[in-house]
Design a protein around this motif. Sequence first.
Motif, short mmCIF file in Angstrom:
data_model
loop_
_atom_site.label_atom_id
_atom_site.label_comp_id
_atom_site.label_asym_id
_atom_site.label_seq_id
_atom_site.Cartn_x
_atom_site.Cartn_y
_atom_site.Cartn_z
N TYR A 1 -66.12 13.83 -21.33
CA TYR A 1 -65.78 12.26 -20.75
C TYR A 1 -65.08 11.89 -19.12
CZ TYR A 1 -68.25 11.55 -25.64
OH TYR A 1 -69.14 11.66 -26.60
N HIS A 2 -63.97 12.91 -18.65
CA HIS A 2 -63.72 12.11 -17.43
C HIS A 2 -62.89 12.05 -17.63
CE1 HIS A 2 -67.92 12.75 -15.39
NE2 HIS A 2 -68.26 12.21 -16.20
N VAL A 3 -61.95 11.11 -18.92
CA VAL A 3 -60.99 11.04 -18.38
C VAL A 3 -59.83 11.81 -19.03
CG1 VAL A 3 -61.28 8.00 -19.38
CG2 VAL A 3 -61.17 9.62 -21.11
N GLU A 4 -59.81 12.66 -19.52
CA GLU A 4 -59.03 13.57 -19.13
C GLU A 4 -59.05 13.74 -18.02
OE1 GLU A 4 -59.14 17.36 -18.38
OE2 GLU A 4 -61.23 17.46 -18.42
N ARG A 5 -59.69 14.06 -17.40
CA ARG A 5 -59.53 14.77 -15.64
C ARG A 5 -58.96 13.33 -14.64
NH1 ARG A 5 -64.03 13.67 -14.86
NH2 ARG A 5 -64.36 12.63 -12.63
N PHE A 6 -58.96 12.23 -15.00
CA PHE A 6 -58.62 11.00 -14.25
C PHE A 6 -56.57 11.35 -14.51
CE2 PHE A 6 -62.21 8.91 -14.57
CZ PHE A 6 -62.61 8.97 -12.91
N MET A 7 -56.68 11.92 -16.03
CA MET A 7 -55.47 11.45 -16.76
C MET A 7 -54.66 13.03 -15.44
SD MET A 7 -53.57 12.27 -20.34
CE MET A 7 -53.35 14.03 -20.20
N ARG A 8 -55.01 14.33 -15.32
CA ARG A 8 -54.49 15.37 -15.03
C ARG A 8 -54.58 14.95 -13.41
NH1 ARG A 8 -57.88 19.10 -14.20
NH2 ARG A 8 -59.89 18.53 -16.06
N GLU B 1 -62.37 1.48 -16.33
CA GLU B 1 -64.17 1.55 -16.64
C GLU B 1 -64.59 1.87 -17.46
OE1 GLU B 1 -65.72 1.15 -12.99
OE2 GLU B 1 -64.83 -0.73 -12.24
N LEU B 2 -64.18 2.98 -17.53
CA LEU B 2 -64.52 4.14 -18.99
C LEU B 2 -64.22 3.90 -20.31
CD1 LEU B 2 -64.82 7.64 -17.42
CD2 LEU B 2 -66.52 6.11 -17.61
N ALA B 3 -63.40 3.28 -20.25
CA ALA B 3 -62.42 3.20 -21.52
C ALA B 3 -62.88 2.09 -21.83
CB ALA B 3 -60.70 3.08 -21.52
N LEU B 4 -63.13 1.09 -20.89
CA LEU B 4 -63.97 -0.23 -21.55
C LEU B 4 -65.14 -0.08 -22.33
CD1 LEU B 4 -63.09 -3.87 -20.93
CD2 LEU B 4 -64.66 -2.96 -18.95
N LYS B 5 -65.61 0.57 -21.04
CA LYS B 5 -67.29 0.73 -21.89
C LYS B 5 -67.15 1.44 -23.53
CE LYS B 5 -71.40 2.66 -19.94
NZ LYS B 5 -71.81 3.82 -20.91
N TYR B 6 -66.67 2.17 -23.16
CA TYR B 6 -65.99 2.84 -24.56
C TYR B 6 -66.01 2.06 -25.66
CZ TYR B 6 -65.39 7.08 -27.79
OH TYR B 6 -64.95 7.94 -29.23
N SER B 7 -65.22 1.14 -26.06
CA SER B 7 -64.25 0.46 -26.45
C SER B 7 -65.04 -0.41 -26.92
CB SER B 7 -63.04 -0.35 -26.19
OG SER B 7 -63.54 -1.41 -25.64
N GLN B 8 -66.27 -1.02 -26.30
CA GLN B 8 -67.33 -1.66 -26.57
C GLN B 8 -68.61 -1.32 -27.53
OE1 GLN B 8 -67.53 -2.87 -23.12
NE2 GLN B 8 -67.08 -5.02 -23.45
N GLU B 9 -68.91 0.42 -27.05
CA GLU B 9 -69.45 1.03 -27.87
C GLU B 9 -69.29 1.83 -29.02
OE1 GLU B 9 -70.62 4.37 -24.31
OE2 GLU B 9 -71.73 1.67 -23.98
N ARG B 10 -67.43 2.30 -29.16
CA ARG B 10 -67.25 2.73 -30.50
C ARG B 10 -66.92 2.39 -31.53
NH1 ARG B 10 -67.14 8.18 -33.13
NH2 ARG B 10 -65.55 8.33 -35.00
N LYS B 11 -67.66 2.72 -33.32
CA LYS B 11 -67.32 1.50 -33.82
C LYS B 11 -65.93 2.22 -34.97
CE LYS B 11 -71.31 -0.52 -34.24
NZ LYS B 11 -72.73 -1.04 -35.04
N ALA B 12 -65.33 2.01 -35.62
CA ALA B 12 -64.65 2.37 -36.67
C ALA B 12 -63.86 0.89 -37.66
CB ALA B 12 -63.19 2.81 -35.89
N PHE B 13 -63.91 1.17 -38.94
CA PHE B 13 -63.58 -0.14 -40.00
C PHE B 13 -64.47 -0.77 -39.13
CE2 PHE B 13 -59.76 2.26 -39.06
CZ PHE B 13 -59.37 3.01 -41.02
N GLY B 14 -65.96 -0.45 -39.21
CA GLY B 14 -67.26 -1.35 -39.33
C GLY B 14 -66.74 -2.32 -38.47
N THR B 15 -66.89 -2.28 -36.86
CA THR B 15 -66.29 -3.49 -35.69
C THR B 15 -65.79 -1.95 -34.69
OG1 THR B 15 -66.32 -5.00 -35.04
CG2 THR B 15 -64.32 -3.37 -35.96
N GLU B 16 -66.63 -1.90 -33.31
CA GLU B 16 -66.13 -1.82 -32.44
C GLU B 16 -64.87 -1.80 -32.01
OE1 GLU B 16 -69.08 -3.70 -32.33
OE2 GLU B 16 -70.89 -2.98 -31.69
#
Length: 380
Positions: free
Chosen positions: A347-354, A259-274
Amino acid sequence: MDFKLTEEHLMIQQAARDFAQNELLPGVIERDEKQIFPAEQIKKMGELGFLGMMVDPKYGGSGLDTMSYVIAMEEISKVDASASVVMSVNNSLVCWGLETFGTEEQKQKYLTRLASGEIIGAFCLSEPEAGSDATSQKTTAIDKGDHYLLNGTKNWITNGSTADVYLVIAQTDIEKRHRGINALIVEKGMPGFEIGAKEQKLGIRGSDTHSLMFTDVKVPKENRIGEDGFGFKFAMKTLAGGRIGIASQALGIASGAYELALKYSQERKAFGTEICNHQAIAFKLADMAVQIEAARHLCMKAAWDKDNHNNYDLSGAMAKLYASQVAMDTTIEAVQIHGGNGYVKEYHVERFMRDAKITQIYEGTSEIQKIVISRSILTK
Ligand code: CAA
Ligand code: FAD
């Protein structure tokens, strides 16, 4: 077949989700960093009925089904896997074991307080030389007439210092091998019972893990669970259900990271697009979504088997094996989708990975689940 959750299940899901967001999310990073046990939060979970979910209300439980438990475990684990392991051990190892196999006196004395969360419990099978090879118990419980004399060391015990009641597996008659093992209820403070130092862990750092030392601890005979020699079967039967709990913990870790990755991917832009508009990222999200859905179905199938009094050794082991792999794969990809931000705590995801890694180790490693699964399919 009905894939719809009932009104009751939806209410439980919402209650667990609200609790996780409002009570567990604040402070989760600090508790992980400093290895702080979520004492206040666990107390509240008890008050809300999350610590004895499947226990009969006459013993202080919530009287719900395993499906409700899986749903709640997923929601709690989406935010704080340290809190959810406490919940899992208390519900499916300690309370279930006592309710199913304990005497009426044991239930009145221990289960009622455990199910309401007034106290929490621990399940003590693993030893320095008996982890996967659980029949190789070195801890001894020698029959002394009206009591057992308990000697030995248990390793890696979740709730090691915070529990008040410990279900301890020990060898009484070595000649009888696994049929000479007993399960005993040991109370904190019994003379000769010592708690070792807290383990410094990679993940689930808010949960407290300790070794336990027993030196000539006198455990009254009435604290034995089941018949003489039932201890190993007790452990195996209890762990079969425990594995459904850990499978749903793994599911929650995976879905929390997704859920965090999904949200982040819709907000973070690179090469002119999310970044979600780059197919490489979109396909990662697609893989995650499919795997999580499959893991959820396996967890729910195992819960359904348990609720319908079918054998759930196989479905529980399948759910744990698969969901723990999904937790690992999904959390690694969630970090990747976050780029550099994935590598830092906020960003929490490193904790999820551990946190994900432990789900492939405890309550039977992935290799042990494959032993259980292969034996089951080969004897059909
Ligand atoms: N239900 C009932 N009985 C069972 C059983 C089950 N699911 N599985 C095995 N048994 C019985 C067998 O029938 C046999 O008894 P009989 O000879 O009387 O029939 C006895 O147990 C021994 O079985 P095996 O011969 O299959 O034993 P094994 O040495 O080959 O080991 C094993 C089997 C599945 C590998 C087992 O040792 C095992 O599960 N190991 C992993 C231990 C584990 O999961 N530890 C978790 C600790 S708790 C924890 O981790 C909590 C936490 O982190 C939060
Ligand atoms: P080992 O058994 O030594 O295994 C080492 C490796 O060898 C593993 O990869 C294993 O899969 C592999 N292996 C072993 N035998 C075989 C085989 N026959 N075939 C193929 N591969 C094999 N235990 C409790 O009793 N109560 C608890 O509350 C509890 N909480 C825990 C909390 C944490 C944080 C941790 C780390 C552990 C906890 N455990 C608990 C212990 C846990 O259940 C054991 O660590 C686990 O069962 C593995 O045992 P082991 O560590 O001795 O590894």
